[in-house]
Design an enzyme around this catalytic site. Structure first.
Site: not given
Ligand SMILES: C[S@@+](CC[C@H](N)C(=O)[O-])C[C@H]1O[C@@H](n2cnc3c(N)ncnc32)[C@H](O)[C@@H]1O
Length: 280
Positions: A34, A140
């Site tokens: 990454r 997000d």
């Molecule tokens: C695996 S995805 C899950 C998406 C959706 N909630 C689902 O269950 O399909 C995790 C998401 O959390 C977001 N994320 C990670 N750390 C975060 C933070 N500190 N604050 C807000 N969003 C965050 C990431 O950018 C990502 O889009």
């Protein structure tokens, strides 16, 4: 080797400081990949060590965060949550009030909040509540996924099994005119669905959230707590709980649980919790 260990540890520290995300120990290869991709993306000519120093100074931080989030998602993921929302949570709310307020706290590329919107519109129709004042806030930390979600264009395969029988894609999406392939094409979210949603950038690690106490009837926090350590998961859950109304529903991801909130909620189904007591 020693340098690489130092580099990885710097990435972990920086990522934790900026997002609260804790990377597991077996992620060394992922970190290197990454970082290299990030270097290409921002067009940085120096080595990875110097790139990290630049990020520490405040440069490329948005790109750094966007590179290290995991955004895996799909429409109607964990369908039983949407079934529960349509058949239990929303009808109960409809009996009490003329508006519904929903918060989707890790919305990624939009499939989850748009699934929430489709569920809400379907429930409103089924319960004869078409003229309700409903809204969904989706946040997000990753600005790239927010941009994608606001655009609302998705690749759709006719073999796609994500959509339940009660949510026909044609009711909520327009097929893009330039799509010639009959089995795979682009679809765009209709304006009436989009209108329900507001996408905002927000870091779940922030010490307070820009919402009123008890503002939301329903909160989705799915498949994001897993990226935080347990102490931080508890802090996030408590902040989310504050903005959830008494009697409101909290949906968590399949490998997440309410931790310290357990005495304050009633379990209604698989990772479905209703707020029964205020947390002081
Ligand atoms: C695996 S995805 C899950 C998406 C959706 N909630 C689902 O269950 O399909 C995790 C998401 O959390 C977001 N994320 C990670 N750390 C975060 C933070 N500190 N604050 C807000 N969003 C965050 C990431 O950018 C990502 O889009």
């Amino acid at each position: 080797m020693a340098n690489e260990v130092k580099l990885h540890s710097k990435v972990r520290d920086l990522l934790y400081k900026l997002t609260g995300i804790t990377l597991a120990d077996n992620k060394e290869l992922m970190i290197t990949n990454r970082l290299q991709k990030l270097r290409t993306k921002v067009g940085y000519n120096g080595d990875l060590e110097h790139l990290l120093t630049a990020i520490e100074r405040g440069e490329y931080q948005t790109e750094f965060i966007n590179s290290f989030t995991t955004n895996k998602t799909h429409f109607f993921r964990e369908l039983f949550h949407f079934d529960d929302m349509k058949d239990r949570a929303l009808p109960e709310i409809f009996q009490k009030q003329n508006s519904v307020s929903i918060y989707c706290s890790a919305s990624s590329t939009g499939e989850e909040p748009y699934s929430i919107a489709m569920t809400l519109l379907t429930a409103q129709k089924e319960n004869n509540k078409r003229n309700m004042n409903s809204s969904i806030v989706a946040t997000d930390i990753d600005t790239d996924v927010l941009h994608f979600a606001r655009n609302g264009v998705y690749r759709f395969r006719t073999s796609n099994k994500d959509f339940p029988a009660w949510a026909h894609p044609r009711d909520f999406f327009k097929r893009r005119a330039d799509s010639k392939n009959e089995s795979e094409f682009l679809i765009k979210v209709k304006d009436e669905v989009k209108r329900l949603l507001e996408f905002k950038q927000m870091n779940l690690s922030d010490s307070s959230y820009p919402f009123r106490d008890g503002e939301f009837d329903i909160v989705f926090c799915r498949n994001v707590l897993i990226y935080f350590n347990q102490d931080d998961q508890n802090k996030i859950l408590k902040r989310l709980f504050k903005v959830l109304k008494m009697g409101g529903t909290l949906y968590l991801g399949h490998s997440e649980n309410p931790l310290d909130l357990a005495p304050y909620v009633k379990r209604m189904g698989q990772n479905i919790f209703v707020k029964t007591r205020e947390l002081h």
